[in-house]
Design a protein around this motif. Structure first.
Motif, PDB file in Angstrom:
ATOM      1  N   GLU A 126      -7.864   5.645   5.581  1.00 63.10           N
ATOM      2  CA  GLU A 126      -7.701   5.360   4.157  1.00 63.10           C
ATOM      3  C   GLU A 126      -8.352   6.456   3.316  1.00 63.10           C
ATOM      4  O   GLU A 126      -9.306   7.104   3.743  1.00 63.10           O
ATOM      5  CB  GLU A 126      -8.274   3.991   3.804  1.00 63.10           C
ATOM      6  CG  GLU A 126      -9.746   3.823   4.039  1.00 63.10           C
ATOM      7  CD  GLU A 126     -10.249   2.472   3.551  1.00 63.10           C
ATOM      8  OE1 GLU A 126      -9.504   1.805   2.818  1.00 63.10           O
ATOM      9  OE2 GLU A 126     -11.383   2.106   3.899  1.00 63.10           O
ATOM     10  N   ALA A 185       0.846  -1.189   0.000  1.00 59.91           N
ATOM     11  CA  ALA A 185       0.000   0.000   0.000  1.00 59.91           C
ATOM     12  C   ALA A 185       0.886   1.246   0.000  1.00 59.91           C
ATOM     13  O   ALA A 185       1.960   1.247   0.586  1.00 59.91           O
ATOM     14  CB  ALA A 185      -0.905  -0.005   1.235  1.00 59.91           C
ATOM     15  N   ARG A 190      -6.750  -5.346  -2.031  1.00 65.35           N
ATOM     16  CA  ARG A 190      -5.303  -5.521  -2.167  1.00 65.35           C
ATOM     17  C   ARG A 190      -4.809  -6.578  -1.182  1.00 65.35           C
ATOM     18  O   ARG A 190      -3.914  -7.374  -1.500  1.00 65.35           O
ATOM     19  CB  ARG A 190      -4.598  -4.180  -1.922  1.00 65.35           C
ATOM     20  CG  ARG A 190      -3.115  -4.198  -2.204  1.00 65.35           C
ATOM     21  CD  ARG A 190      -2.497  -2.858  -1.809  1.00 65.35           C
ATOM     22  NE  ARG A 190      -2.880  -1.813  -2.713  1.00 65.35           N
ATOM     23  CZ  ARG A 190      -2.164  -1.464  -3.783  1.00 65.35           C
ATOM     24  NH1 ARG A 190      -1.043  -2.119  -4.069  1.00 65.35           N
ATOM     25  NH2 ARG A 190      -2.551  -0.472  -4.561  1.00 65.35           N
ATOM     26  N   ASP A 219      -2.929   5.562  -0.590  1.00 65.82           N
ATOM     27  CA  ASP A 219      -3.917   4.597  -0.094  1.00 65.82           C
ATOM     28  C   ASP A 219      -4.280   4.847   1.365  1.00 65.82           C
ATOM     29  O   ASP A 219      -5.448   4.809   1.734  1.00 65.82           O
ATOM     30  CB  ASP A 219      -3.374   3.169  -0.238  1.00 65.82           C
ATOM     31  CG  ASP A 219      -3.177   2.771  -1.683  1.00 65.82           C
ATOM     32  OD1 ASP A 219      -4.043   3.091  -2.502  1.00 65.82           O
ATOM     33  OD2 ASP A 219      -2.135   2.162  -1.991  1.00 65.82           O
ATOM     34  N   ASP A 231       4.125   0.749  -6.484  1.00 66.06           N
ATOM     35  CA  ASP A 231       3.274   0.507  -5.325  1.00 66.06           C
ATOM     36  C   ASP A 231       4.139   0.216  -4.101  1.00 66.06           C
ATOM     37  O   ASP A 231       5.221  -0.353  -4.194  1.00 66.06           O
ATOM     38  CB  ASP A 231       2.359  -0.696  -5.588  1.00 66.06           C
ATOM     39  CG  ASP A 231       1.332  -0.398  -6.666  1.00 66.06           C
ATOM     40  OD1 ASP A 231       1.071   0.788  -6.890  1.00 66.06           O
ATOM     41  OD2 ASP A 231       0.826  -1.351  -7.282  1.00 66.06           O
ATOM     42  N   LYS A 269     -11.251  -0.211   2.037  1.00 67.83           N
ATOM     43  CA  LYS A 269     -10.987  -0.202   0.593  1.00 67.83           C
ATOM     44  C   LYS A 269      -9.790  -1.066   0.218  1.00 67.83           C
ATOM     45  O   LYS A 269      -9.771  -1.706  -0.833  1.00 67.83           O
ATOM     46  CB  LYS A 269     -10.772   1.245   0.131  1.00 67.83           C
ATOM     47  CG  LYS A 269     -10.547   1.393  -1.358  1.00 67.83           C
ATOM     48  CD  LYS A 269     -10.287   2.853  -1.720  1.00 67.83           C
ATOM     49  CE  LYS A 269      -9.965   3.000  -3.208  1.00 67.83           C
ATOM     50  NZ  LYS A 269      -9.628   4.399  -3.558  1.00 67.83           N
ATOM     51  N   PHE A 270      -8.763  -1.104   1.112  1.00 70.73           N
ATOM     52  CA  PHE A 270      -7.565  -1.864   0.753  1.00 70.73           C
ATOM     53  C   PHE A 270      -7.712  -3.369   1.031  1.00 70.73           C
ATOM     54  O   PHE A 270      -6.751  -4.122   0.919  1.00 70.73           O
ATOM     55  CB  PHE A 270      -6.320  -1.311   1.453  1.00 70.73           C
ATOM     56  CG  PHE A 270      -6.400  -1.214   2.947  1.00 70.73           C
ATOM     57  CD1 PHE A 270      -6.065  -2.299   3.754  1.00 70.73           C
ATOM     58  CD2 PHE A 270      -6.781  -0.035   3.556  1.00 70.73           C
ATOM     59  CE1 PHE A 270      -6.125  -2.218   5.130  1.00 70.73           C
ATOM     60  CE2 PHE A 270      -6.844   0.070   4.938  1.00 70.73           C
ATOM     61  CZ  PHE A 270      -6.509  -1.030   5.724  1.00 70.73           C
TER      62      PHE A 270
END
Length: 499
Positions: free
Chosen positions: A427, A264, A472, A407, A364, A468-469
């Protein structure tokens, strides 16, 4: 050459020392300059965490200058004779241990030739203090040796403050005079190829262990040179230790571990002394060992353990005003070095634009720190820094760039009782109109104060178990760990169900 003291020759050396010690020494002004803050040797004793908590006032503020005036006068005479006897250019070519032994031998000869009566303890202490003055950082050596000190702040030659356990305390450390302080400053900055004087009165540097140093000298500093050292612990802190100190809960530490693991893009926000760099070091510990990492800093202080790390450092202009390498130059150059992660020690200017560009173009897991008092303020500062860089972009375009790049924002704070806490894990969700939408995932609530004046609080999740992450995290097979950590920290839900 000094080896075996051949720079003097035995007879020549004795002759020179005899000449020096028999001359009248130390006029009245030198007498006033004798209390060279080397009297602080007692501060050099290591202190355990338990002792710090039980007796912080006694440890930090106790008087250390218990020596008599006669001791300081004697030490000044010996020091003056030593400086007149030494060939400093030859001394510089020797290794530290050999140079220290050389100085000790000469000092003992001076003491014997001058027939100075001193106890063994006084003599040993004087030898150590003089060696520190000639070879080390003088009165600062005892403070640098202590691992519990976070900051050393020297305000002119006669005042030195330290920070221990988040509290600033005045010490008895003093320098002989302003020239002595400037010599120590010059010795520090020259180690990284920099200089500080009237023509270049501001300088950033670092010590060999990575501790950050700032010097501002007269005429800009009116009451004498100001030296500030942000010390690093010899043993690098880990997330587990931050949990032990109460800076974050075990569940919060797990969330931070996952953020580092899932690549992140993280910004660490906080005020001065809130522990941003320490936290950044902790997060980088979870980067895979086979990733290529490039760090950009004003003074190299990050302590990454990964084998494939390239460390870059800015450079100030020379006396002609040329040759400056800015943080933006380093970040732009990073993109040509095939980085997998870019770590910026502190974002404070137009390099923010280049870092955001890197974050959303395949790098990233990039990270950086910046000064701000809340996650919302951090976003505003990021926008301001890009605008100040001369980019004539609409505000909405800049905010869209921030949203697509960053992020998570982790907020660190130093509370009024001196403790350091991670107060927010927030976030960045997206845009609603022209406003950036954020969502707090983890928070620290202050619940009261104990009988000792220390703040009491708790870390908790906000009840959001699918941030939201999460997507990922699923890609890196960490989704289950993330959900479990957030559910475990949902204190309000536990209270509702009677858990």
């Amino acid at each position: 050459m000094f080896g075996k003291r051949t720079s003097f020759g035995d007879r020549a050396k004795s002759k020179q020392i005899n000449k020096v010690v028999n001359e009248p020494v130390f006029r009245e002004e030198n007498k006033q300059a004798t209390i060279a803050g080397e009297e602080n040797k007692k501060l050099a004793q290591p202190v355990s965490n338990n002792q710090e908590q039980n007796q912080p006032e006694e440890i930090v503020t106790r008087a250390s200058g218990t020596r008599s005036e006669e001791y300081y006068n004697t030490k000044s005479i010996v020091f003056s004779a030593l400086i007149d006897s030494l060939d400093l250019s030859q001394l510089a070519s020797m290794d530290a241990e050999a140079a220290r032994e050389e100085i000790r031998d000469i000092v003992l000869e001076i003491v014997a030739l001058k027939s100075i009566a001193m106890s063994i303890a006084d003599q040993e202490e004087m030898l150590d203090e003089i060696c520190d003055d000639v070879l080390g950082y003088g009165p600062l050596e005892p403070l640098l040796a202590r691992d519990d000190i976070a900051d050393i702040m020297v305000n002119g030659s006669q005042k030195c403050y330290i920070e221990v356990n988040g509290k600033v305390k005045l010490t008895n450390v003093k320098f002989r005079d302003e020239a002595h302080l400037m010599n120590v400053c010059q010795r520090i900055v020259s180690q990284v190829g920099r200089r500080v004087d009237e023509s270049s009165p501001i300088c950033d540097a670092r010590l060999p262990d990575g501790s950050r140093v700032n010097v501002i000298a007269p005429p800009l500093s009116i009451d004498g040179a100001s030296l500030t050292i942000r010390k690093f612990k010899k043993d690098k802190l880990t997330l587990d230790q931050l949990v032990k100190f109460g800076s974050i809960s075990p569940e919060g530490a797990e969330v931070l571990r996952i953020l580092g693991r899932i690549r992140a893009n993280v910004l660490i926000s906080g005020g001065t002394g809130s522990g941003k760099t320490t936290l950044l070091n902790c997060l980088t510990a979870f980067i895979e060992g086979d990733e290529r990492i490039i760090t950009c800093e004003d003074s190299a202080e990050l302590q990454l353990q990964q084998p494939h790390t390239v460390r870059l450092e800015t450079r100030p202009p020379n006396l002609e005003g040329e040759g400056e390498i800015t943080m933006r130059d380093l970040v732009k150059n990073c993109l040509r070095m095939r980085p997998e992660r870019i770590i910026v020690g502190e974002v404070r200017g137009p390099e923010a634009f280049d870092l955001l560009q890197a974050m959303n173009t395949g790098h990233d897991g990039s990270m950086g720190t910046l000064h701000a008092n809340s996650p919302r303020e951090a976003l505003s500062r990021l926008e301001s820094m890009i605008t100040m860089g001369g980019y004539s972009l609409p505000s909405r375009t800049i905010r869209e760039m921030i949203v697509s790049s960053v992020d998570v924002i982790v907020q660190a704070a130093r509370l009024r009782d001196g403790s350091r806490r991670i107060t927010h894990i927030t976030e960045v969700l997206g845009m609603e109109g022209d406003v950036i939408v954020t969502q707090d995932v983890f928070l620290y609530d202050i619940t009261g104060e104990d009988e000792n004046g220390n703040l009491v609080g708790r870390h908790r999740s906000t009840g959001i178990t699918q941030p939201k992450f999460t997507e990922r995290a699923r890609y890196f097979n960490e989704e289950a760990n993330l959900v479990q950590a957030l559910e475990s920290a949902n204190i309000e839900h536990k209270e509702m169900v009677g858990g």
